[in-house]
Design a protein around this motif. Structure first.
Motif, PDB file in Angstrom:
ATOM      1  N   PRO A   1      19.170  26.791   0.954  1.00 32.97           N
ATOM      2  CA  PRO A   1      18.048  27.203   1.743  1.00 32.97           C
ATOM      3  C   PRO A   1      16.749  26.990   1.515  1.00 32.97           C
ATOM      4  O   PRO A   1      15.782  26.955   2.158  1.00 32.97           O
ATOM      5  CB  PRO A   1      18.566  28.541   2.275  1.00 32.97           C
ATOM      6  CG  PRO A   1      19.686  28.841   1.452  1.00 32.97           C
ATOM      7  CD  PRO A   1      20.036  27.876   0.612  1.00 32.97           C
ATOM      8  N   ASP A   2      16.563  27.280   0.200  1.00 34.46           N
ATOM      9  CA  ASP A   2      15.280  27.073  -0.264  1.00 34.46           C
ATOM     10  C   ASP A   2      14.635  25.678  -0.472  1.00 34.46           C
ATOM     11  O   ASP A   2      13.393  25.478  -1.058  1.00 34.46           O
ATOM     12  CB  ASP A   2      14.966  28.102  -1.491  1.00 34.46           C
ATOM     13  CG  ASP A   2      15.796  27.436  -2.789  1.00 34.46           C
ATOM     14  OD1 ASP A   2      16.846  27.120  -2.441  1.00 34.46           O
ATOM     15  OD2 ASP A   2      15.240  27.738  -3.827  1.00 34.46           O
ATOM     16  N   ILE A   3      15.391  24.796  -0.213  1.00 35.41           N
ATOM     17  CA  ILE A   3      15.054  23.385  -0.417  1.00 35.41           C
ATOM     18  C   ILE A   3      15.057  22.709   0.928  1.00 35.41           C
ATOM     19  O   ILE A   3      16.078  22.899   1.628  1.00 35.41           O
ATOM     20  CB  ILE A   3      15.998  22.596  -1.342  1.00 35.41           C
ATOM     21  CG1 ILE A   3      15.798  23.310  -2.795  1.00 35.41           C
ATOM     22  CG2 ILE A   3      15.589  21.177  -1.807  1.00 35.41           C
ATOM     23  CD1 ILE A   3      16.449  22.949  -4.010  1.00 35.41           C
ATOM     24  N   SER A   4      14.207  21.827   1.083  1.00 30.26           N
ATOM     25  CA  SER A   4      14.384  20.912   2.287  1.00 30.26           C
ATOM     26  C   SER A   4      13.884  19.799   2.005  1.00 30.26           C
ATOM     27  O   SER A   4      13.073  19.424   1.281  1.00 30.26           O
ATOM     28  CB  SER A   4      13.297  21.736   3.650  1.00 30.26           C
ATOM     29  OG  SER A   4      12.100  21.646   3.252  1.00 30.26           O
ATOM     30  N   ALA A   5      14.539  18.697   3.178  1.00 28.74           N
ATOM     31  CA  ALA A   5      14.118  17.216   3.064  1.00 28.74           C
ATOM     32  C   ALA A   5      12.626  16.950   3.373  1.00 28.74           C
ATOM     33  O   ALA A   5      12.263  17.586   4.561  1.00 28.74           O
ATOM     34  CB  ALA A   5      14.987  16.491   3.692  1.00 28.74           C
ATOM     35  N   VAL A   6      12.084  15.984   2.722  1.00 27.03           N
ATOM     36  CA  VAL A   6      10.826  15.688   3.265  1.00 27.03           C
ATOM     37  C   VAL A   6      10.871  14.131   3.592  1.00 27.03           C
ATOM     38  O   VAL A   6      11.512  13.371   2.661  1.00 27.03           O
ATOM     39  CB  VAL A   6       9.546  16.060   2.509  1.00 27.03           C
ATOM     40  CG1 VAL A   6       9.573  17.625   2.389  1.00 27.03           C
ATOM     41  CG2 VAL A   6       9.766  15.482   0.849  1.00 27.03           C
ATOM     42  N   ALA A   7       9.827  13.712   4.027  1.00 26.10           N
ATOM     43  CA  ALA A   7       9.867  11.927   4.199  1.00 26.10           C
ATOM     44  C   ALA A   7       8.340  11.784   3.467  1.00 26.10           C
ATOM     45  O   ALA A   7       7.440  12.176   3.433  1.00 26.10           O
ATOM     46  CB  ALA A   7       9.520  11.544   5.780  1.00 26.10           C
ATOM     47  N   VAL A   8       8.556  10.571   2.362  1.00 21.22           N
ATOM     48  CA  VAL A   8       7.491  10.352   1.523  1.00 21.22           C
ATOM     49  C   VAL A   8       7.406   8.621   1.752  1.00 21.22           C
ATOM     50  O   VAL A   8       8.184   8.149   1.605  1.00 21.22           O
ATOM     51  CB  VAL A   8       8.016  10.745   0.104  1.00 21.22           C
ATOM     52  CG1 VAL A   8       7.075  10.387  -0.797  1.00 21.22           C
ATOM     53  CG2 VAL A   8       8.233  12.320  -0.150  1.00 21.22           C
TER      54      VAL A   8
ATOM     55  N   PHE B   1      11.626  13.952  11.339  1.00 23.81           N
ATOM     56  CA  PHE B   1      10.742  14.545  10.567  1.00 23.81           C
ATOM     57  C   PHE B   1       9.447  14.750  11.538  1.00 23.81           C
ATOM     58  O   PHE B   1       9.109  14.050  12.154  1.00 23.81           O
ATOM     59  CB  PHE B   1      10.258  13.858   9.189  1.00 23.81           C
ATOM     60  CG  PHE B   1      11.354  13.823   8.343  1.00 23.81           C
ATOM     61  CD1 PHE B   1      11.652  14.915   7.297  1.00 23.81           C
ATOM     62  CD2 PHE B   1      12.302  12.595   8.089  1.00 23.81           C
ATOM     63  CE1 PHE B   1      12.702  15.006   6.470  1.00 23.81           C
ATOM     64  CE2 PHE B   1      13.347  12.794   7.071  1.00 23.81           C
ATOM     65  CZ  PHE B   1      13.406  13.825   6.322  1.00 23.81           C
ATOM     66  N   ASP B   2       8.835  16.149  11.077  1.00 25.50           N
ATOM     67  CA  ASP B   2       7.597  16.221  11.625  1.00 25.50           C
ATOM     68  C   ASP B   2       6.421  15.960  11.041  1.00 25.50           C
ATOM     69  O   ASP B   2       5.148  15.720  11.531  1.00 25.50           O
ATOM     70  CB  ASP B   2       7.510  17.946  11.831  1.00 25.50           C
ATOM     71  CG  ASP B   2       8.315  18.577  12.808  1.00 25.50           C
ATOM     72  OD1 ASP B   2       8.880  17.692  13.801  1.00 25.50           O
ATOM     73  OD2 ASP B   2       8.948  19.624  12.653  1.00 25.50           O
ATOM     74  N   GLU B   3       6.388  15.535   9.710  1.00 23.08           N
ATOM     75  CA  GLU B   3       5.319  15.017   8.897  1.00 23.08           C
ATOM     76  C   GLU B   3       6.031  14.219   7.789  1.00 23.08           C
ATOM     77  O   GLU B   3       7.212  14.076   7.448  1.00 23.08           O
ATOM     78  CB  GLU B   3       4.577  16.225   8.191  1.00 23.08           C
ATOM     79  CG  GLU B   3       5.418  17.385   7.314  1.00 23.08           C
ATOM     80  CD  GLU B   3       4.686  18.379   6.772  1.00 23.08           C
ATOM     81  OE1 GLU B   3       3.698  18.546   7.156  1.00 23.08           O
ATOM     82  OE2 GLU B   3       5.380  19.150   6.405  1.00 23.08           O
ATOM     83  N   MET B   4       4.872  13.523   7.226  1.00 15.62           N
ATOM     84  CA  MET B   4       5.353  12.705   6.135  1.00 15.62           C
ATOM     85  C   MET B   4       4.352  12.658   4.907  1.00 15.62           C
ATOM     86  O   MET B   4       2.983  12.759   5.167  1.00 15.62           O
ATOM     87  CB  MET B   4       5.257  11.005   6.611  1.00 15.62           C
ATOM     88  CG  MET B   4       5.973   9.960   5.477  1.00 15.62           C
ATOM     89  SD  MET B   4       6.249   8.559   6.113  1.00 15.62           S
ATOM     90  CE  MET B   4       4.540   8.049   6.994  1.00 15.62           C
ATOM     91  N   PHE B   5       4.802  12.959   3.600  1.00 16.04           N
ATOM     92  CA  PHE B   5       4.021  12.762   2.592  1.00 16.04           C
ATOM     93  C   PHE B   5       3.651  11.628   2.042  1.00 16.04           C
ATOM     94  O   PHE B   5       4.264  10.674   2.257  1.00 16.04           O
ATOM     95  CB  PHE B   5       4.476  13.537   1.751  1.00 16.04           C
ATOM     96  CG  PHE B   5       4.957  15.154   1.824  1.00 16.04           C
ATOM     97  CD1 PHE B   5       3.707  15.969   1.541  1.00 16.04           C
ATOM     98  CD2 PHE B   5       5.852  15.622   2.466  1.00 16.04           C
ATOM     99  CE1 PHE B   5       3.836  17.263   2.235  1.00 16.04           C
ATOM    100  CE2 PHE B   5       6.030  16.900   3.047  1.00 16.04           C
ATOM    101  CZ  PHE B   5       4.945  17.767   2.659  1.00 16.04           C
ATOM    102  N   LEU B   6       2.483  11.340   1.398  1.00 14.52           N
ATOM    103  CA  LEU B   6       1.994  10.210   1.042  1.00 14.52           C
ATOM    104  C   LEU B   6       1.725  10.201  -0.620  1.00 14.52           C
ATOM    105  O   LEU B   6       0.916  10.951  -0.877  1.00 14.52           O
ATOM    106  CB  LEU B   6       0.809   9.703   1.682  1.00 14.52           C
ATOM    107  CG  LEU B   6       0.104   8.343   1.404  1.00 14.52           C
ATOM    108  CD1 LEU B   6       0.768   7.386   1.386  1.00 14.52           C
ATOM    109  CD2 LEU B   6      -1.376   8.313   2.032  1.00 14.52           C
ATOM    110  N   ARG B   7       2.219   9.059  -1.325  1.00 19.09           N
ATOM    111  CA  ARG B   7       1.890   9.028  -2.781  1.00 19.09           C
ATOM    112  C   ARG B   7       0.701   7.954  -2.993  1.00 19.09           C
ATOM    113  O   ARG B   7       1.428   6.590  -2.377  1.00 19.09           O
ATOM    114  CB  ARG B   7       3.053   8.902  -3.564  1.00 19.09           C
ATOM    115  CG  ARG B   7       3.756  10.236  -3.980  1.00 19.09           C
ATOM    116  CD  ARG B   7       4.758  10.361  -5.104  1.00 19.09           C
ATOM    117  NE  ARG B   7       3.926   9.965  -6.250  1.00 19.09           N
ATOM    118  CZ  ARG B   7       4.374  10.014  -7.383  1.00 19.09           C
ATOM    119  NH1 ARG B   7       5.693  10.267  -7.692  1.00 19.09           N
ATOM    120  NH2 ARG B   7       3.998  10.046  -8.525  1.00 19.09           N
ATOM    121  N   VAL B   8      -0.167   7.991  -3.604  1.00 13.08           N
ATOM    122  CA  VAL B   8      -1.104   6.812  -3.730  1.00 13.08           C
ATOM    123  C   VAL B   8      -1.761   7.068  -5.014  1.00 13.08           C
ATOM    124  O   VAL B   8      -2.070   8.294  -5.223  1.00 13.08           O
ATOM    125  CB  VAL B   8      -2.063   6.675  -2.419  1.00 13.08           C
ATOM    126  CG1 VAL B   8      -3.188   7.816  -2.516  1.00 13.08           C
ATOM    127  CG2 VAL B   8      -2.901   5.390  -2.930  1.00 13.08           C
TER     128      VAL B   8
END
Length: 84
Positions: free
Chosen positions: A24-31, A64-71
């Motif tokens: 429960p303390d970990i959630s999936a994210v879009a990256v 997903f409601d948001e997406m994280f970006l790596r640059v």
């Protein structure tokens, strides 16, 4: 996962699978990371189209409601693209 579990999740969304399998303390994210366009194809809007499609897929197809970006910090062209 075994075959039975894989079948159970066959038509489930990424969010549903993550909610069932992750603690429960970990959630999936879009990256979005490692977006590359061939040097010969640059400056034609391809990267912007790829970003827009990735964002659409993350929202509409994966829920997903948001997406994280790596640059990379020194990649000025990428930072300009992502700031648009």
């Amino acid at each position: 996962l075994g075959p039975k579990q894989r079948r159970e999740f066959k038509n489930a969304s990424v969010i549903d699978i993550a909610n069932q399998l992750l603690p429960p303390d970990i959630s999936a994210v879009a990256v979005l990371a490692n977006l590359c366009v061939s040097p010969t194809a640059r400056r034609k809007g391809i990267a912007a189209k790829l970003c827009n499609e990735a964002e659409r897929l993350a929202k509409e197809e994966l829920g997903f409601d948001e997406m994280f970006l790596r640059v990379e910090a020194e990649n000025e062209a990428a930072k300009r693209l992502y700031e648009e």
